[in-house]
Design an enzyme around this catalytic site. Structure first.
Site, PDB file in Angstrom:
ATOM      1  N   GLU A  17       2.092 -52.745  44.657  1.00 45.34           N
ATOM      2  CA  GLU A  17       0.982 -51.802  44.733  1.00 45.34           C
ATOM      3  C   GLU A  17       0.973 -51.018  46.048  1.00 45.34           C
ATOM      4  O   GLU A  17       0.637 -49.830  46.074  1.00 45.34           O
ATOM      5  CB  GLU A  17      -0.355 -52.552  44.571  1.00 45.34           C
ATOM      6  CG  GLU A  17      -0.569 -53.150  43.190  1.00 45.34           C
ATOM      7  CD  GLU A  17      -0.093 -54.583  43.065  1.00 45.34           C
ATOM      8  OE1 GLU A  17      -0.607 -55.317  42.204  1.00 45.34           O
ATOM      9  OE2 GLU A  17       0.807 -54.979  43.848  1.00 45.34           O
ATOM     10  N   ARG A 523       9.930 -49.296  51.141  1.00 44.94           N
ATOM     11  CA  ARG A 523      11.222 -49.662  50.572  1.00 44.94           C
ATOM     12  C   ARG A 523      11.217 -51.155  50.240  1.00 44.94           C
ATOM     13  O   ARG A 523      11.056 -52.000  51.132  1.00 44.94           O
ATOM     14  CB  ARG A 523      12.345 -49.327  51.548  1.00 44.94           C
ATOM     15  CG  ARG A 523      13.704 -49.876  51.175  1.00 44.94           C
ATOM     16  CD  ARG A 523      14.302 -49.199  49.971  1.00 44.94           C
ATOM     17  NE  ARG A 523      15.681 -49.613  49.785  1.00 44.94           N
ATOM     18  CZ  ARG A 523      16.288 -49.659  48.619  1.00 44.94           C
ATOM     19  NH1 ARG A 523      15.642 -49.313  47.519  1.00 44.94           N
ATOM     20  NH2 ARG A 523      17.546 -50.027  48.523  1.00 44.94           N
ATOM     21  N   ASP A 607      31.121 -51.696  51.510  1.00 43.13           N
ATOM     22  CA  ASP A 607      29.986 -51.681  52.439  1.00 43.13           C
ATOM     23  C   ASP A 607      29.708 -53.074  52.994  1.00 43.13           C
ATOM     24  O   ASP A 607      29.582 -54.043  52.233  1.00 43.13           O
ATOM     25  CB  ASP A 607      28.730 -51.173  51.738  1.00 43.13           C
ATOM     26  CG  ASP A 607      28.793 -49.681  51.452  1.00 43.13           C
ATOM     27  OD1 ASP A 607      29.545 -48.978  52.135  1.00 43.13           O
ATOM     28  OD2 ASP A 607      28.082 -49.234  50.535  1.00 43.13           O
ATOM     29  N   GLU A 613      23.419 -58.849  60.532  1.00 47.04           N
ATOM     30  CA  GLU A 613      22.159 -59.574  60.388  1.00 47.04           C
ATOM     31  C   GLU A 613      22.375 -61.040  60.058  1.00 47.04           C
ATOM     32  O   GLU A 613      21.458 -61.851  60.185  1.00 47.04           O
ATOM     33  CB  GLU A 613      21.267 -58.928  59.333  1.00 47.04           C
ATOM     34  CG  GLU A 613      21.709 -59.116  57.905  1.00 47.04           C
ATOM     35  CD  GLU A 613      20.814 -58.349  56.965  1.00 47.04           C
ATOM     36  OE1 GLU A 613      20.352 -58.937  55.990  1.00 47.04           O
ATOM     37  OE2 GLU A 613      20.579 -57.162  57.221  1.00 47.04           O
ATOM     38  N   HIS A 702      16.504 -41.881  56.307  1.00 53.82           N
ATOM     39  CA  HIS A 702      15.206 -42.535  56.111  1.00 53.82           C
ATOM     40  C   HIS A 702      14.054 -41.642  56.532  1.00 53.82           C
ATOM     41  O   HIS A 702      12.902 -42.069  56.524  1.00 53.82           O
ATOM     42  CB  HIS A 702      15.164 -43.857  56.875  1.00 53.82           C
ATOM     43  CG  HIS A 702      16.075 -44.892  56.298  1.00 53.82           C
ATOM     44  ND1 HIS A 702      17.380 -45.050  56.708  1.00 53.82           N
ATOM     45  CD2 HIS A 702      15.886 -45.800  55.312  1.00 53.82           C
ATOM     46  CE1 HIS A 702      17.943 -46.017  56.017  1.00 53.82           C
ATOM     47  NE2 HIS A 702      17.061 -46.486  55.170  1.00 53.82           N
TER      48      HIS A 702
END
Length: 763
Positions: A17, A523, A607, A613, A702
């Site tokens: 939402e 996102r 990719d 990370e 972005h």
């Protein structure tokens, strides 16, 4: 009695939402007042879902990012966002997105306001907005957001625990834009934090959770001293501080953390119990010890019986000083497994999403308070699910394990060194200097999404869906030819997500229908669930790429997601080492690479956006991770002949400190994000002689801003000071799926014109 609490809750809502409210606001379909109403409704529902906890987090909800929220609370707003005026919400989204909401001032100043740099939140797939510091940075308290949410919670009868990002971690997570010392700002920052704590006390808060996740990292003496300085100045009457750290053990920071003048300490014990015994010996007897016993990072059910085996004697020892919580904020897992009809039923029985993790927490607390008999049925159901998972033949495949055991070092080596390969690839591809390309995806239009939804719902048959996707691919190829790009892509119209698309075609993966997790802002991603040994039954991309290649005479890039990114962007099984799982993925991707080459595809991009990370938070553990991560990529990529050019892409992370490992991947071309950092990432190339080709991103995808030709030329000239021009590519930062064609076409046109200008200048 044991106290239960939570460090943070998913913000986006059960059906995303928040995402849809934000996008409606940005497109001008709803006013700010409606956005505020919908956000308040979400907060109310989320607090209600945590009502069984003794303390509920307040202030963890954010319209975009909690670090950005802290910047605004501290009055720390970049001047470029203030300069255009408007209210606080306008400025907030200017910093987040590069401009205020569409229809307001996004095209002002020749393309809008530059967005804040965005990077990964520790070793997660969440992105935060990086605070920007200068020697003269000033802080000024604006507690309105947090105080308003605290009042909302009071009106709703919530037992509230305000949540703050702590001052030392806030400085550590930011960047100095002028080379000044971030820690020199601490004396200016601490009085603002102290005023904030006093304001919370005046509004009735008793406990405040203050997050200092950098305590799980290696700290030098200056940063350790900063903690002592900070928390001796933040002792505010009427407020008890729960210092929270997560994502790893404290190790050499144990003494520091236990001796700070706070009232409680939260630690993450899901990564091991090595901290626990030393902490019990160091922690003063008046302090609370909060244990993160339920993983906030993964989706597997906890072994409740095993947890109780060591929690029961601990509870007897600590009594009311023992608190229980998830390891970290539940921001990193989906909201609720109930009503989730998209997950394979067998796998579903092994899972726990955010709501279920709080239920597990409740079972543990009741067992510690009333004894195991009080929760006998819940413990039995938990035990049966764990046994079923361990015994499932879908989890363990002997042939896959044999293939991993048979991997040799030679499988990760190219036949020839880069210089020889580059010459042969130049002959085959015949590209101009400063070749232009994109990172892979093009806009996922409403028409594409509608066709996919109709196909999944069974209202569109496979033949009609395939025809629709082939038409979108042809449109994408024609647009690229018209723009004049040098190496084309097929646009990925058929792909829902760069990990999910491949996972759906591999054995060993399961999928949810509503298992969304916030990546940044609006996102959201739906990470696949990697539950078993991985096998590729059939080719995954060859048909689409072959069709796209047939439509043009220009080189067509095959697009794949690499094994490390597949691993790091999935919820990964926890019953074997991650490196072994990654090699299973590498062997599956290797098969696809070789099939693409056999189909005549001479440029293949694999990719690895998530390579960094996955790094452990402590440098002492980096070498082991990088060894298996790099080798997995090499096994996936390096079975091709010299004429096939291998690309890889990485984005929105810091790579300067692992450039040696990136070079070891031996990709012919690497594309990386650099536009938001104004080519700052390339500073490392002053010290490291990167041997292969590189495409430093020049278009921040972005942001709705359209870069000008001159802006791109200027960025590339900065890059050429560090990288020989003959090894530079011109490309966006990342894929274009989230942008509109009306933004993409002028941006890429400017990019192509910039490349032509660079060629003319270079002669």
């Amino acid at each position: 009695m044991v106290t239960t609490h939570n460090l943070g809750y998913p913000r986006i809502g059960r059906r995303r939402e928040l995402k849809f409210a934000l996008e409606s606001y940005w497109s001008g379909k709803i006013p700010a007042s409606t956005l505020a109403e919908q956000a308040a409704a979400l907060r109310g529902r989320h607090w209600a879902e945590q009502r069984d906890l003794d303390l509920v987090p307040v202030g963890d909800f954010s319209l975009y990012d909690h670090v950005l929220d802290m910047s605004f609370t501290l009055g720390h707003v970049p001047e470029r966002a203030r300069a255009l005026g408007g209210d606080a919400l306008d400025m907030y989204f200017r910093v987040a997105r590069g401009a205020s909401a569409p229809g307001r001032d996004e095209h002002a100043c020749g393309g809008g306001v530059a967005a804040a740099e965005m990077t990964k939140w520790f070793d997660t797939n969440y992105h935060y907005l990086v605070p920007e510091f200068h020697a003269d940075t000033h802080f000024e308290l604006d507690a309105s957001r947090l105080l308003a949410q605290l009042e909302e919670a009071r009106q709703a009868g919530v037992r509230a625990k305000p949540v703050l990002l702590g001052p030392v971690s806030y400085l550590a997570l930011g960047k100095s834009k002028d080379g000044s010392d971030r820690l020199a700002l601490l004396p200016r920052l601490l009085p603002v934090y102290a005023r904030l704590l006093r304001a919370l006390a005046e509004q009735g808060a008793s406990w405040v959770q203050i997050d200092e996740p950098i305590l799980a990292t290696e700290l030098d003496m200056d940063w350790q001293q900063a903690f002592n300085v900070a928390y001796h100045q933040l002792r505010v009457p009427g407020i008890r501080l729960l210092l929270s750290t997560y994502f790893g053990p404290l190790l050499d920071n144990r003494y520091l953390a236990t001796k700070l003048p706070v009232d409680g300490l939260h630690v993450d014990v899901t990564c091991g119990h090595d901290d626990l015994a030393p902490l019990l010996n160091l922690l003063p007897e008046h302090k609370v010890l909060s244990l993160g016993v339920i993983s906030g990072r993964n989706v597997w059910k906890s072994d409740l019986g095993a947890l109780l085996d060591w929690l029961e004697p601990l509870a007897a020892r600590l009594g009311e000083r023992l608190w229980l919580a998830p390891s970290c904020s539940l921001l990193h897992v989906p909201m609720d497994l109930d009503g989730e009809d998209g997950v394979d039923p067998e796998v579903r029985a092994w899972l726990a999403f955010a709501r279920q993790k709080l239920d597990e927490l409740g079972v543990l607390a009741r067992a510690l308070h009333l004894g195991r008999d009080a929760v006998r049925e819940a413990l039995q159901a938990n035990r049966e699910a764990l046994i079923a998972r361990r015994a499932s033949p879908r989890v363990h495949k002997p042939e896959v394990r044999a293939a991993v055991d048979a991997v040799t070092p030679q499988m990760g080596r190219r036949a020839s060194p880069y210089a020889q390969r580059a010459a042969r690839q130049a002959e085959v591809l015949a590209l101009p200097p400063f070749p232009t390309t994109t990172i892979g995806s093009f806009p996922q239009t409403p028409e594409i999404r509608h066709a996919r939804a109709e196909y999944k719902a069974g209202r569109l048959d496979a033949q009609a869906y395939r025809a629709a996707m082939l038409a979108e691919i042809e449109h994408c190829v024609r647009e690229q030819e018209s723009l004049g790009l040098d190496v084309l892509v097929h646009g990925e119209a058929e792909r829902n997500d760069m990990v999910e698309y491949f996972g759906e075609q591999l054995e060993g993966y399961a999928f949810s229908r509503h298992g969304w997790v916030q990546s940044y802002g609006s996102r959201c991603v739906k990470p696949p669930i990697l539950f078993g040994d991985i096998r590729r039954p059939r080719p995954m991309t060859v048909e689409w790429i072959r069709h796209a290649a047939s439509l043009t005479r220009k080189p067509m890039k095959g697009m794949l997601t690499g094994p490390v990114t597949m691993l790091n962007w999935s919820f990964v099984r926890d019953d074997q080492p991650r490196g072994r799982t990654c090699m299973q993925l590498a062997l599956a991707i290797r098969e696809e690479v070789l099939d693409l080459q056999a189909a005549g595809v001479r440029v293949i991009q694999i990719d690895e956006a998530a390579l960094r990370e996955g790094l452990p938070l402590r440098r002492s553990a980096w070498a082991q991770y990088l060894a298996w991560a790099v080798e997995s990529f090499r096994v996936a990529a390096n079975g091709v002949d010299d004429h096939t050019q291998i690309h890889t892409h990485m984005c929105y992370s810091e790579f300067n400190d692992i450039l040696g490992s990136i070079a070891d991947m031996d990709a012919d071309v690497i594309t990386i994000e650099t536009s938001r950092s104004d080519m700052e990432l390339l500073d490392a190339f002053d010290r490291f002689d990167y041997p292969n080709q590189i495409g430093p991103g020049v278009y921040d995808i972005h942001s709705p801003n359209v870069p000008t030709r001159q802006q791109i030329v200027d960025l590339m000239r900065k890059a050429a000071l560090r990288i020989p021009a003959e090894r530079l590519w011109v490309n966006p930062d990342c894929g274009l799926k989230t942008r509109r064609w009306s933004e993409v076409l002028p941006a890429l046109a400017n990019m192509v014109e910039a490349a032509r200008s660079l060629r003319a200048t270079a002669g």
